[in-house]
Write a protein that holds these residues in place. Structure first.
Motif, mmCIF file in Angstrom:
data_model
loop_
_atom_site.group_PDB
_atom_site.id
_atom_site.type_symbol
_atom_site.label_atom_id
_atom_site.label_comp_id
_atom_site.label_asym_id
_atom_site.label_seq_id
_atom_site.Cartn_x
_atom_site.Cartn_y
_atom_site.Cartn_z
ATOM 1 N N ALA A 133 0.836 -1.188 0.000
ATOM 2 C CA ALA A 133 0.000 0.000 0.000
ATOM 3 C C ALA A 133 0.881 1.251 0.000
ATOM 4 O O ALA A 133 1.901 1.306 0.702
ATOM 5 C CB ALA A 133 -0.923 -0.003 1.201
ATOM 6 N N GLY A 134 0.480 2.231 -0.801
ATOM 7 C CA GLY A 134 1.253 3.450 -0.940
ATOM 8 C C GLY A 134 2.233 3.421 -2.096
ATOM 9 O O GLY A 134 2.785 4.469 -2.462
ATOM 10 N N GLY A 135 2.430 2.258 -2.661
ATOM 11 C CA GLY A 135 3.373 2.120 -3.763
ATOM 12 C C GLY A 135 2.774 2.528 -5.098
ATOM 13 O O GLY A 135 1.628 3.002 -5.172
ATOM 14 N N SER A 136 3.571 2.341 -6.146
ATOM 15 C CA SER A 136 3.169 2.740 -7.497
ATOM 16 C C SER A 136 3.414 1.606 -8.479
ATOM 17 O O SER A 136 4.272 0.737 -8.249
ATOM 18 C CB SER A 136 3.961 3.966 -7.949
ATOM 19 O OG SER A 136 3.716 5.064 -7.104
ATOM 20 N N LEU A 137 2.652 1.631 -9.550
ATOM 21 C CA LEU A 137 2.839 0.686 -10.644
ATOM 22 C C LEU A 137 2.547 1.400 -11.956
ATOM 23 O O LEU A 137 1.755 2.358 -11.980
ATOM 24 C CB LEU A 137 1.867 -0.506 -10.535
ATOM 25 C CG LEU A 137 2.179 -1.655 -9.592
ATOM 26 C CD1 LEU A 137 1.023 -2.645 -9.599
ATOM 27 C CD2 LEU A 137 3.478 -2.338 -9.966
ATOM 28 N N ARG A 138 3.159 0.915 -13.027
ATOM 29 C CA ARG A 138 2.786 1.362 -14.358
ATOM 30 C C ARG A 138 2.397 0.144 -15.178
ATOM 31 O O ARG A 138 3.231 -0.736 -15.429
ATOM 32 C CB ARG A 138 3.901 2.128 -15.053
ATOM 33 C CG ARG A 138 3.405 2.776 -16.353
ATOM 34 C CD ARG A 138 4.449 3.598 -17.048
ATOM 35 N NE ARG A 138 5.418 2.783 -17.777
ATOM 36 C CZ ARG A 138 6.177 3.249 -18.766
ATOM 37 N NH1 ARG A 138 6.065 4.507 -19.142
ATOM 38 N NH2 ARG A 138 7.036 2.448 -19.364
ATOM 39 N N LEU A 139 1.153 0.116 -15.589
ATOM 40 C CA LEU A 139 0.663 -0.960 -16.435
ATOM 41 C C LEU A 139 0.828 -0.551 -17.896
ATOM 42 O O LEU A 139 0.663 0.624 -18.243
ATOM 43 C CB LEU A 139 -0.808 -1.255 -16.141
ATOM 44 C CG LEU A 139 -1.165 -1.518 -14.678
ATOM 45 C CD1 LEU A 139 -2.653 -1.865 -14.568
ATOM 46 C CD2 LEU A 139 -0.311 -2.604 -14.080
ATOM 47 N N SER A 140 1.130 -1.531 -18.723
ATOM 48 C CA SER A 140 1.288 -1.289 -20.151
ATOM 49 C C SER A 140 0.342 -2.180 -20.934
ATOM 50 O O SER A 140 0.035 -3.304 -20.513
ATOM 51 C CB SER A 140 2.726 -1.587 -20.591
ATOM 52 O OG SER A 140 3.651 -0.770 -19.920
ATOM 53 N N CYS A 141 -0.085 -1.686 -22.079
ATOM 54 C CA CYS A 141 -0.941 -2.453 -22.980
ATOM 55 C C CYS A 141 -0.420 -2.259 -24.401
ATOM 56 O O CYS A 141 -0.541 -1.167 -24.956
ATOM 57 C CB CYS A 141 -2.388 -1.986 -22.869
ATOM 58 S SG CYS A 141 -3.497 -2.682 -24.117
ATOM 59 N N ALA A 142 0.171 -3.301 -24.927
ATOM 60 C CA ALA A 142 0.739 -3.243 -26.263
ATOM 61 C C ALA A 142 -0.259 -3.790 -27.271
ATOM 62 O O ALA A 142 -0.798 -4.890 -27.091
ATOM 63 C CB ALA A 142 2.032 -4.048 -26.317
ATOM 64 N N ALA A 143 -0.490 -3.028 -28.310
ATOM 65 C CA ALA A 143 -1.430 -3.429 -29.355
ATOM 66 C C ALA A 143 -0.676 -3.917 -30.583
ATOM 67 O O ALA A 143 0.373 -3.384 -30.940
ATOM 68 C CB ALA A 143 -2.328 -2.256 -29.730
ATOM 69 N N SER A 144 -1.225 -4.928 -31.203
ATOM 70 C CA SER A 144 -0.681 -5.442 -32.460
ATOM 71 C C SER A 144 -1.838 -5.774 -33.395
ATOM 72 O O SER A 144 -2.994 -5.810 -32.981
ATOM 73 C CB SER A 144 0.196 -6.674 -32.224
ATOM 74 O OG SER A 144 -0.564 -7.723 -31.647
ATOM 75 N N GLY A 145 -1.503 -6.019 -34.642
ATOM 76 C CA GLY A 145 -2.553 -6.269 -35.627
ATOM 77 C C GLY A 145 -2.829 -4.998 -36.396
ATOM 78 O O GLY A 145 -1.906 -4.278 -36.777
ATOM 79 N N ASP A 146 -4.094 -4.707 -36.628
ATOM 80 C CA ASP A 146 -4.463 -3.530 -37.407
ATOM 81 C C ASP A 146 -4.488 -2.297 -36.516
ATOM 82 O O ASP A 146 -5.549 -1.838 -36.099
ATOM 83 C CB ASP A 146 -5.826 -3.730 -38.065
ATOM 84 C CG ASP A 146 -6.125 -2.652 -39.097
ATOM 85 O OD1 ASP A 146 -7.172 -2.736 -39.758
ATOM 86 O OD2 ASP A 146 -5.314 -1.712 -39.224
ATOM 87 N N THR A 147 -3.321 -1.764 -36.227
ATOM 88 C CA THR A 147 -3.215 -0.626 -35.316
ATOM 89 C C THR A 147 -3.376 0.705 -36.022
ATOM 90 O O THR A 147 -3.227 1.757 -35.407
ATOM 91 C CB THR A 147 -1.867 -0.655 -34.584
ATOM 92 O OG1 THR A 147 -0.813 -0.647 -35.541
ATOM 93 C CG2 THR A 147 -1.756 -1.890 -33.699
ATOM 94 N N THR A 148 -3.697 0.661 -37.320
ATOM 95 C CA THR A 148 -3.909 1.921 -38.032
ATOM 96 C C THR A 148 -5.293 2.491 -37.762
ATOM 97 O O THR A 148 -5.547 3.655 -38.065
ATOM 98 C CB THR A 148 -3.748 1.718 -39.540
ATOM 99 O OG1 THR A 148 -4.709 0.762 -39.999
ATOM 100 C CG2 THR A 148 -2.349 1.226 -39.876
ATOM 101 N N CYS A 149 -6.165 1.668 -37.204
ATOM 102 C CA CYS A 149 -7.508 2.150 -36.905
ATOM 103 C C CYS A 149 -7.474 3.176 -35.777
ATOM 104 O O CYS A 149 -6.522 3.227 -34.994
ATOM 105 C CB CYS A 149 -8.406 0.984 -36.481
ATOM 106 S SG CYS A 149 -8.787 -0.161 -37.807
#
Length: 120
Positions: free
Chosen positions: A14-30
């Motif tokens: 408790a009190g700590g920090s995190l950074r979540l990431s979400c990497a997209a692949s496929g048709d990322t031009t949309c």
């Protein structure tokens, strides 16, 4: 089609920090609205943060300035920075991309989720 892969979850005090990431692949031009949701055991999935294609941001009422959603277009990645973590933040966090109606990417895309556990 778009595939989403989350990472960055884990066990934190408790009190700590995190950074979540979400990497997209496929048709990322949309063009997408990107978002983070979470689901705690026995509870419904709830919206944490939304980032529109126009860079407008929206947050759940519980966020109270502790969460920040952002993106890196060059890396096709969206982030969720979390500060001052609380035990009640314990949940599986899911990345979502929503394609706009009329586009080839129309629909909701979800990652598999990443577990965040906050110890007191």
């Amino acid at each position: 089609q778009v595939q989403l892969v989350e990472s960055g979850g884990g066990l934190v005090q408790a009190g700590g920090s995190l950074r979540l990431s979400c990497a997209a692949s496929g048709d990322t031009t949309c063009i997408f609205t990107r978002a983070w949701y979470r689901q705690a055991p026995g509870k419904e999935r709830e919206m944490v943060a939304v980032l529109t294609s126009g860079d407008n941001t929206y947050y759940g009422d519980f966020v109270k300035g502790r969460f920040t959603i952002s993106r890196d277009e060059a890396k096709n990645t969206v982030y969720l920075q979390i500060h001052s973590l609380k035990p009640e933040d314990t949940a599986v966090y899911y990345c979502n991309h929503r394609g706009y109606a009329g586009s080839s990417c129309y629909g909701d895309y979800w990652g598999q989720g990443t577990q965040v556990t906050v110890s007191s």
